[in-house]
Design an enzyme around this catalytic site. Structure first.
Site, short mmCIF file in Angstrom:
data_model
loop_
_atom_site.label_atom_id
_atom_site.label_comp_id
_atom_site.label_asym_id
_atom_site.label_seq_id
_atom_site.Cartn_x
_atom_site.Cartn_y
_atom_site.Cartn_z
N ARG A 26 -39.81 9.29 -14.82
CA ARG A 26 -39.65 9.08 -16.28
C ARG A 26 -40.16 10.29 -17.05
NH1 ARG A 26 -42.72 3.80 -17.18
NH2 ARG A 26 -42.03 3.95 -19.32
N LYS A 35 -46.97 5.25 -27.97
CA LYS A 35 -45.99 4.89 -29.03
C LYS A 35 -46.06 3.40 -29.35
CE LYS A 35 -42.45 6.50 -26.71
NZ LYS A 35 -43.21 6.92 -25.50
N ARG A 82 -51.92 0.78 -17.33
CA ARG A 82 -51.30 0.01 -18.43
C ARG A 82 -50.99 -1.42 -18.01
NH1 ARG A 82 -46.28 2.02 -21.91
NH2 ARG A 82 -45.29 2.45 -19.90
N ARG A 134 -33.77 8.83 -27.85
CA ARG A 134 -34.32 9.33 -26.60
C ARG A 134 -33.54 10.51 -26.07
NH1 ARG A 134 -37.80 4.98 -24.65
NH2 ARG A 134 -38.71 5.43 -22.65
N ARG A 175 -46.00 -3.44 -15.65
CA ARG A 175 -44.56 -3.20 -15.77
C ARG A 175 -44.01 -2.63 -14.48
NH1 ARG A 175 -43.20 -0.04 -21.32
NH2 ARG A 175 -41.83 1.08 -19.90
P1 ADP Z 1 -45.84 4.25 -24.80
O1 ADP Z 1 -45.36 3.11 -25.68
O2 ADP Z 1 -45.75 5.59 -25.48
O3 ADP Z 1 -45.19 4.27 -23.44
P2 ADP Z 1 -48.36 2.75 -24.70
O4 ADP Z 1 -48.66 2.51 -26.16
O5 ADP Z 1 -47.85 1.59 -23.94
O6 ADP Z 1 -47.38 4.03 -24.54
O7 ADP Z 1 -49.69 3.34 -24.03
C1 ADP Z 1 -49.71 3.64 -22.62
C2 ADP Z 1 -51.06 3.23 -22.02
O8 ADP Z 1 -52.09 4.10 -22.50
C3 ADP Z 1 -51.52 1.81 -22.39
O9 ADP Z 1 -52.23 1.31 -21.28
C4 ADP Z 1 -52.44 2.03 -23.60
O10 ADP Z 1 -53.41 0.99 -23.72
C5 ADP Z 1 -53.08 3.37 -23.25
N1 ADP Z 1 -53.35 4.21 -24.41
C6 ADP Z 1 -52.55 4.44 -25.48
N2 ADP Z 1 -53.12 5.33 -26.32
C7 ADP Z 1 -54.31 5.68 -25.75
C8 ADP Z 1 -55.38 6.57 -26.11
N3 ADP Z 1 -55.32 7.29 -27.25
N4 ADP Z 1 -56.44 6.68 -25.27
C9 ADP Z 1 -56.49 5.97 -24.12
N5 ADP Z 1 -55.55 5.11 -23.73
C10 ADP Z 1 -54.46 4.97 -24.52
P1 AMP Z 2 -40.09 2.19 -22.94
O1 AMP Z 2 -40.55 0.78 -23.11
O2 AMP Z 2 -39.82 2.86 -24.27
O3 AMP Z 2 -41.00 3.00 -22.06
O4 AMP Z 2 -38.65 2.13 -22.23
C1 AMP Z 2 -38.52 1.58 -20.92
C2 AMP Z 2 -37.15 1.95 -20.36
O5 AMP Z 2 -36.11 1.39 -21.18
C3 AMP Z 2 -36.84 3.44 -20.30
O6 AMP Z 2 -37.38 4.06 -19.15
C4 AMP Z 2 -35.31 3.42 -20.29
O7 AMP Z 2 -34.80 3.04 -19.01
C5 AMP Z 2 -35.00 2.27 -21.26
N1 AMP Z 2 -34.87 2.75 -22.66
C6 AMP Z 2 -35.70 2.45 -23.71
N2 AMP Z 2 -35.26 3.05 -24.82
C7 AMP Z 2 -34.14 3.75 -24.49
C8 AMP Z 2 -33.25 4.60 -25.20
N3 AMP Z 2 -33.41 4.85 -26.51
N4 AMP Z 2 -32.21 5.15 -24.53
C9 AMP Z 2 -32.03 4.90 -23.22
N5 AMP Z 2 -32.85 4.14 -22.48
C10 AMP Z 2 -33.91 3.56 -23.10
#
Ligand code: ADP
Ligand code: AMP
Length: 214
Positions: free
Chosen positions: A171, A13, A127, A88, A160
């Site tokens: 999660r 995302k 990541r 969420r 992270r």
């Molecule tokens: P989210 O915001 O949904 O938690 P991220 O955008 O941070 O996910 O992506 C999670 C991890 O996967 C990151 O390390 C990113 O670089 C990697 N990633 C995202 N999309 C892909 C993909 N299509 N193929 C391989 N790795 C990916």
């Molecule tokens: P993310 O960066 O989207 O993976 O979010 C990291 C963490 O932030 C999540 O695991 C939750 O603890 C909190 N968080 C982010 N967005 C929300 C939301 N819309 N509602 C509740 N908690 C959230």
């Protein structure tokens, strides 16, 4: 264009929200980034959110929903936005729909990034994120050009705290229990667009742009 990005943690995302924001000139709003920035600055909100984030739980709606709805009223959101990590749960989704409807508005699409849990676990373990701008990298599939330094802003790239394997598994459970039901909510509203997020980043992005149009 007003968009919601759905999908489990690690679906991509953040990665695609940043690209879509650049491509369409719309604001990227990530609730996770907002909480992490507050935590970094030691604000009361950040300190409250930390307990939940460290445990891989959702931050309570009363700390989250108004924060986002207020953000959407800022002038830079007039041209559109992409919501990443919000809504969420069903209560947040309904609150968003109600607030927009009160202003005669609605989102254009809910882009649902689908990917299996096994792929997620691999992605999250590799990541790395920029602690300044939140850009997301992967040690194998999407490394920074200079090790440890963000390509976008030069900030330090870190692991992270909530990407520890045991927190990731929790999660994912939270996602399936609380967040996945809103896919059906947006499907019933005729807004859901499903995208296969198990492909390469470039292919996923192509599919997103093809679905949204130029
Ligand atoms: P989210 O915001 O949904 O938690 P991220 O955008 O941070 O996910 O992506 C999670 C991890 O996967 C990151 O390390 C990113 O670089 C990697 N990633 C995202 N999309 C892909 C993909 N299509 N193929 C391989 N790795 C990916
Ligand atoms: P993310 O960066 O989207 O993976 O979010 C990291 C963490 O932030 C999540 O695991 C939750 O603890 C909190 N968080 C982010 N967005 C929300 C939301 N819309 N509602 C509740 N908690 C959230």
């Amino acid at each position: 264009m007003k968009l919601v990005l759905l999908g489990p943690p690690g679906a991509g995302k953040g990665t695609h929200a940043k690209r879509l924001s650049d491509r369409y000139g719309i604001v990227h709003i990530s609730t996770g980034d907002i909480f992490r920035a507050n935590l970094k600055n030691g604000t009361p909100l950040g300190l409250k959110a930390k307990t939940y984030m460290d445990a891989g739980a959702l931050v309570p709606d009363e700390l989250t929903t108004d924060l986002v709805l207020d953000r959407l009223n800022q002038p830079d959101c007039e041209n559109g936005y992409i919501l990443d990590g919000f809504p969420r749960n069903l209560a947040q989704a309904e609150a968003l729909t109600r607030a927009l409807a009160a202003a005669g508005d609605q989102i254009d699409a809910a882009l649902n990034l689908t990917v299996d849990d096994e792929v997620i676990v691999h992605r999250m373990s590799g990541r790395r994120v920029c602690s300044v701008c939140g850009a997301s990298y992967h040690i194998v599939s999407a490394p920074t050009r200079v090790p440890g330094v963000c390509d976008r802003c030069g900030g330090p790239v870190i692991l992270r705290a909530d990407d520890a394997p045991e927190t990731v598994l929790h999660r994912l459970e939270v996602y399936h229990e609380q967040t996945e039901p809103i896919v059906g909510y947006y499907r019933d509203l005729g807004k859901e667009i499903q995208i296969d997020a198990a492909q390469t980043v470039d292919r996923v992005f192509e599919d997103l742009v093809a679905a949204l149009g130029e």
